[in-house]
Design an enzyme around this catalytic site. Structure first.
Site, PDB file in Angstrom:
ATOM      1  N   ASP A 109      26.240 -20.686   2.084  1.00  0.00           N
ATOM      2  CA  ASP A 109      26.699 -19.526   1.292  1.00  0.00           C
ATOM      3  C   ASP A 109      25.540 -18.534   1.189  1.00  0.00           C
ATOM      4  O   ASP A 109      24.412 -18.848   1.554  1.00  0.00           O
ATOM      5  CB  ASP A 109      27.100 -19.977  -0.123  1.00  0.00           C
ATOM      6  N   ASP A 131      24.549 -17.381  -1.761  1.00  0.00           N
ATOM      7  CA  ASP A 131      24.239 -17.428  -3.188  1.00  0.00           C
ATOM      8  C   ASP A 131      25.022 -16.302  -3.891  1.00  0.00           C
ATOM      9  O   ASP A 131      26.218 -16.206  -3.703  1.00  0.00           O
ATOM     10  CB  ASP A 131      22.724 -17.363  -3.406  1.00  0.00           C
TER      11      ASP A 131
HETATM   12  N1  LIG Z   1      23.534 -21.120  -3.629  1.00  0.00           N
HETATM   13  C1  LIG Z   1      23.009 -22.323  -3.830  1.00  0.00           C
HETATM   14  N2  LIG Z   1      22.102 -22.518  -4.834  1.00  0.00           N
HETATM   15  C2  LIG Z   1      21.542 -23.743  -5.017  1.00  0.00           C
HETATM   16  N3  LIG Z   1      21.837 -24.826  -4.270  1.00  0.00           N
HETATM   17  C3  LIG Z   1      22.733 -24.672  -3.298  1.00  0.00           C
HETATM   18  N4  LIG Z   1      23.212 -25.543  -2.394  1.00  0.00           N
HETATM   19  C4  LIG Z   1      24.095 -24.888  -1.613  1.00  0.00           C
HETATM   20  N5  LIG Z   1      24.190 -23.592  -1.978  1.00  0.00           N
HETATM   21  C5  LIG Z   1      23.361 -23.430  -3.029  1.00  0.00           C
END
Ligand SMILES: Nc1ncnc2[nH]cnc12
Ligand SMILES: CSC[C@H]1O[C@H](OP(=O)(O)O)[C@H](O)[C@@H]1O
Length: 307
Positions: free
Chosen positions: A221, A223
């Site tokens: 992703d 974030d």
């Molecule tokens: N955006 C994110 N923040 C923290 N840990 C994660 N693991 C997978 N995506 C994450």
């Protein structure tokens, strides 16, 4: 993975793979399930010994067999100590991460070379306390030799446009909630490449236990810093399903490479041997040493106190 396997195994496994989204490794037959108990408790899961062409591999599920351990509940000291106790000296650790950079797309992999610690001190983070003190170097938190092996195996990854980035900084946050937008933007300004909740204290404890340790990050992703959708668990799981196929391709290639005779010193982490023991030996004077703490060090490094 079956758990009614023999609970002992005689030869020493060379390598361990840990991490979410990698519940099994194709082509490797489980031959034992070990249940070590360490002075820091039990590891997250049984340690499965897998064999491929006569080569033993140890596999540990970081969050437990059913993903029941939150990031701050992972017994990282027990995990690293248990792995060392069964003979493991090098660790390839998989992690699902959020991307903090446009060019690191979901499904890309990153072989990080740095960490920024944003955990909050709630996780036990050292073996050396309670009456025996030690300070290990951590300027370069990952093992460059293992990192190079992973990079050489990039071609094993499949998928149009899927890239393996050969450097990067992991921000390890406390979680389990994801970051705020302000935090996410701050991590970008700090130079973070990816973000997870698992790199620490695992990497610090691996260093204290004289294990060669390299994390492989799988982006799931962006974030929440970007205009696109904010991260949620559904998004992570969707991309993890795609990532895990690639993780298996990559891990197969990395293990094949590590099993080569020319890599045996690297797999045995000979370059780390004695590094932590030297950092501990002379710090705490005999009058200040606690017998229980000394026993714990002896578990990690059998024969440590014998002069
Ligand atoms: N955006 C994110 N923040 C923290 N840990 C994660 N693991 C997978 N995506 C994450
Ligand atoms: C399910 S998203 C957050 C979770 O995913 C990562 O776990 P792992 O490193 O074990 O793959 C991340 O670090 C968080 O713990």
């Amino acid at each position: 993975m079956p758990i009614d396997l023999p609970s002992h195994f005689d030869s020493k496994p060379a390598i361990v793979i840990g991490g979410t989204g990698l519940g099994a490794i194709d082509g490797y037959t489980p031959v034992a399930a070990l249940h070590p108990v360490t002075p820091w408790g039990k590891p997250s899961s049984p340690i499965f010994i897998l064999e491929h062409a006569g080569v033993p591999i140890a596999f540990l599920a970081r969050h437990g067999l059913h993903h029941q351990l939150a990031p701050h509940e992972v017994p990282a000291r027990a995990n690293m100590a248990a792995l060392r106790s069964i003979g493991v000296r090098s660790v390839i650790a998989f992690s699902a991460v959020g991307s903090l950079r446009e060019e690191i797309k979901p499904m890309d992999f990153v072989v990080p070379d740095q960490i920024i610690d944003r955990t909050k001190g709630v996780r036990p983070f050292t073996f050396f306390e309670g009456g025996v003190v030690g300070h290990v170097g951590f300027a370069d938190p990952f093992d460059a030799g293992l990192g190079r092996v992973v990079e050489r195996c990039a071609a094993a990854m499949k998928g149009d446009g899927v890239t393996l980035h050969t450097a990067g900084t992991v921000v390890c946050m406390e979680g389990p909630q994801f970051s705020t937008r302000a935090e996410s933007n701050m991590y970008r300004a700090w130079g973070g490449s990816v973000i997870n909740m698992s790199a620490l204290p695992e990497a610090k404890l691996a260093r204290e236990a004289e294990l060669a340790y390299q994390m492989i990050c799988m982006a799931t992703d962006y974030d929440c810093w970007q205009d696109s959708e904010d991260v949620d668990v559904a998004m992570v799981m969707k991309f993890m399903a795609a990532n895990s196929a690639n993780a298996k391709h990559l891990v197969g290639a990395v293990l094949d490479e590590l099993c080569k005779l020319e890599n045996s010193d690297l797999v045995l982490a000979k370059h780390w041997a004695g590094s932590a023991q030297g950092a501990v030996k002379f710090m705490t004077k005999p009058a200040g040493r606690d017998p229980e703490a000394m026993k714990r060090i002896e578990y990690l490094f059998p024969g440590f106190w014998a002069e």
